[in-house]
Design an enzyme around this catalytic site. Structure first.
Site, PDB file in Angstrom:
ATOM      1  N   HIS A 103      36.832 -12.502  73.203  1.00  0.00           N
ATOM      2  CA  HIS A 103      37.036 -13.119  73.539  1.00  0.00           C
ATOM      3  C   HIS A 103      36.980 -14.055  74.824  1.00  0.00           C
ATOM      4  O   HIS A 103      38.401 -13.271  75.508  1.00  0.00           O
ATOM      5  CB  HIS A 103      38.866 -14.014  72.876  1.00  0.00           C
ATOM      6  CG  HIS A 103      38.636 -15.513  73.126  1.00  0.00           C
ATOM      7  ND1 HIS A 103      38.883 -16.702  72.473  1.00  0.00           N
ATOM      8  CD2 HIS A 103      39.996 -16.222  74.127  1.00  0.00           C
ATOM      9  CE1 HIS A 103      39.519 -17.783  73.258  1.00  0.00           C
ATOM     10  NE2 HIS A 103      40.224 -17.764  74.467  1.00  0.00           N
ATOM     11  N   HIS A 127      35.646 -20.805  73.864  1.00  0.00           N
ATOM     12  CA  HIS A 127      34.647 -19.106  74.113  1.00  0.00           C
ATOM     13  C   HIS A 127      33.809 -19.507  74.532  1.00  0.00           C
ATOM     14  O   HIS A 127      33.232 -20.181  73.971  1.00  0.00           O
ATOM     15  CB  HIS A 127      35.625 -18.953  72.347  1.00  0.00           C
ATOM     16  CG  HIS A 127      35.175 -17.375  71.757  1.00  0.00           C
ATOM     17  ND1 HIS A 127      36.279 -17.104  71.506  1.00  0.00           N
ATOM     18  CD2 HIS A 127      34.002 -16.692  71.623  1.00  0.00           C
ATOM     19  CE1 HIS A 127      35.308 -15.961  71.164  1.00  0.00           C
ATOM     20  NE2 HIS A 127      34.118 -15.745  71.474  1.00  0.00           N
ATOM     21  N   HIS A 133      30.339 -19.384  74.722  1.00  0.00           N
ATOM     22  CA  HIS A 133      29.086 -19.523  73.446  1.00  0.00           C
ATOM     23  C   HIS A 133      27.550 -20.050  74.853  1.00  0.00           C
ATOM     24  O   HIS A 133      27.476 -21.090  75.439  1.00  0.00           O
ATOM     25  CB  HIS A 133      29.369 -20.671  72.524  1.00  0.00           C
ATOM     26  CG  HIS A 133      30.074 -22.072  72.685  1.00  0.00           C
ATOM     27  ND1 HIS A 133      31.178 -21.692  73.086  1.00  0.00           N
ATOM     28  CD2 HIS A 133      29.280 -22.941  73.185  1.00  0.00           C
ATOM     29  CE1 HIS A 133      31.004 -22.848  73.898  1.00  0.00           C
ATOM     30  NE2 HIS A 133      29.739 -23.552  73.432  1.00  0.00           N
ATOM     31  N   CYS A 173      36.435 -17.332  67.521  1.00  0.00           N
ATOM     32  CA  CYS A 173      37.784 -15.693  66.767  1.00  0.00           C
ATOM     33  C   CYS A 173      37.735 -16.607  65.672  1.00  0.00           C
ATOM     34  O   CYS A 173      37.120 -15.309  64.543  1.00  0.00           O
ATOM     35  CB  CYS A 173      38.752 -15.785  67.554  1.00  0.00           C
ATOM     36  SG  CYS A 173      39.109 -15.482  69.726  1.00  0.00           S
ATOM     37  N   GLY A 212      30.498 -30.097  79.879  1.00  0.00           N
ATOM     38  CA  GLY A 212      30.803 -30.455  78.365  1.00  0.00           C
ATOM     39  C   GLY A 212      31.088 -29.460  77.349  1.00  0.00           C
ATOM     40  O   GLY A 212      30.712 -28.837  76.463  1.00  0.00           O
TER      41      GLY A 212
HETATM   42  P1  5GP Z   1      30.473 -27.292  73.861  1.00  0.00           P
HETATM   43  O1  5GP Z   1      30.747 -28.373  73.817  1.00  0.00           O
HETATM   44  O2  5GP Z   1      31.785 -26.408  73.723  1.00  0.00           O
HETATM   45  O3  5GP Z   1      29.835 -25.908  74.506  1.00  0.00           O
HETATM   46  O4  5GP Z   1      29.777 -26.326  72.019  1.00  0.00           O
HETATM   47  C1  5GP Z   1      30.581 -26.194  70.769  1.00  0.00           C
HETATM   48  C2  5GP Z   1      30.168 -26.456  70.292  1.00  0.00           C
HETATM   49  O5  5GP Z   1      30.408 -26.253  68.800  1.00  0.00           O
HETATM   50  C3  5GP Z   1      29.398 -27.474  69.415  1.00  0.00           C
HETATM   51  O6  5GP Z   1      27.962 -27.931  69.293  1.00  0.00           O
HETATM   52  C4  5GP Z   1      30.260 -28.078  68.085  1.00  0.00           C
HETATM   53  O7  5GP Z   1      29.326 -29.168  67.593  1.00  0.00           O
HETATM   54  C5  5GP Z   1      30.451 -26.921  67.384  1.00  0.00           C
HETATM   55  N1  5GP Z   1      31.281 -26.446  67.029  1.00  0.00           N
HETATM   56  C6  5GP Z   1      32.754 -26.913  66.912  1.00  0.00           C
HETATM   57  N2  5GP Z   1      33.486 -26.526  65.550  1.00  0.00           N
HETATM   58  C7  5GP Z   1      32.411 -25.736  65.219  1.00  0.00           C
HETATM   59  C8  5GP Z   1      32.913 -24.688  63.614  1.00  0.00           C
HETATM   60  O8  5GP Z   1      34.016 -24.975  63.092  1.00  0.00           O
HETATM   61  N3  5GP Z   1      31.724 -24.218  63.034  1.00  0.00           N
HETATM   62  C9  5GP Z   1      30.389 -24.539  63.822  1.00  0.00           C
HETATM   63  N4  5GP Z   1      29.695 -23.462  62.952  1.00  0.00           N
HETATM   64  N5  5GP Z   1      29.929 -24.629  65.034  1.00  0.00           N
HETATM   65  C10 5GP Z   1      31.051 -26.155  65.399  1.00  0.00           C
HETATM   66 ZN    ZN Z   2      37.725 -17.004  70.782  1.00  0.00          ZN
END
Ligand code: 5GP
Ligand code: ZN
Length: 105
Positions: A45, A95, A97, A6, A90
């Site tokens: 969100h 949020h 994505h 967010c 994982g």
């Molecule tokens: P998840 O494991 O939740 O599916 O993926 C989260 C992704 O967000 C990870 O690949 C991580 O590298 C990325 N990520 C986490 N914090 C940030 C951030 O502050 N900026 C960016 N650009 N990516 C982020």
């Molecule tokens: Zn969010």
């Protein structure tokens, strides 16, 4: 709300923006797991796929269409789309994505 995505969408935290429209924001993953690693995120969100509702039907579809558009723009021959759901799936950022990955995946 203390949500990193967010904050990125609001421009409070820097990100390398790839795409933005009324509903969707896309940016480069800070810790890329492939040559191309883009995160496609609804501006609304929504915690995860578990939290999608009927009213989010169009938004959920748009996530895929935006991923397709970015892939086309980047001339990606093939790519992988990944959505992690819940800690055991994982998901680290709560949020919704979609990961768009290409090259060495
Ligand atoms: P998840 O494991 O939740 O599916 O993926 C989260 C992704 O967000 C990870 O690949 C991580 O590298 C990325 N990520 C986490 N914090 C940030 C951030 O502050 N900026 C960016 N650009 N990516 C982020
Ligand atoms: Zn969010």
């Amino acid at each position: 709300m203390d949500c990193i995505f967010c904050k990125i969408i609001a421009g409070e935290v820097f990100s390398e923006k790839v795409f933005e429209n009324e509903n969707i924001f896309a940016f480069l993953d800070i810790n890329p797991k492939a040559k191309i690693h883009v995160l496609v995120v609804p501006k609304k969100h929504i915690k995860s796929v578990k939290h999608l509702e009927q009213a989010d039907k169009n938004l959920a579809g748009e996530l895929f269409l935006v991923a397709q558009k970015i892939a086309k723009e980047k001339n990606l021959e093939g790519y992988k789309l990944v959505i992690n759901v819940g800690r055991e799936g994982g998901q680290l950022v709560d949020h919704l994505h979609l990961h768009l990955l290409s090259g060495d995946v």
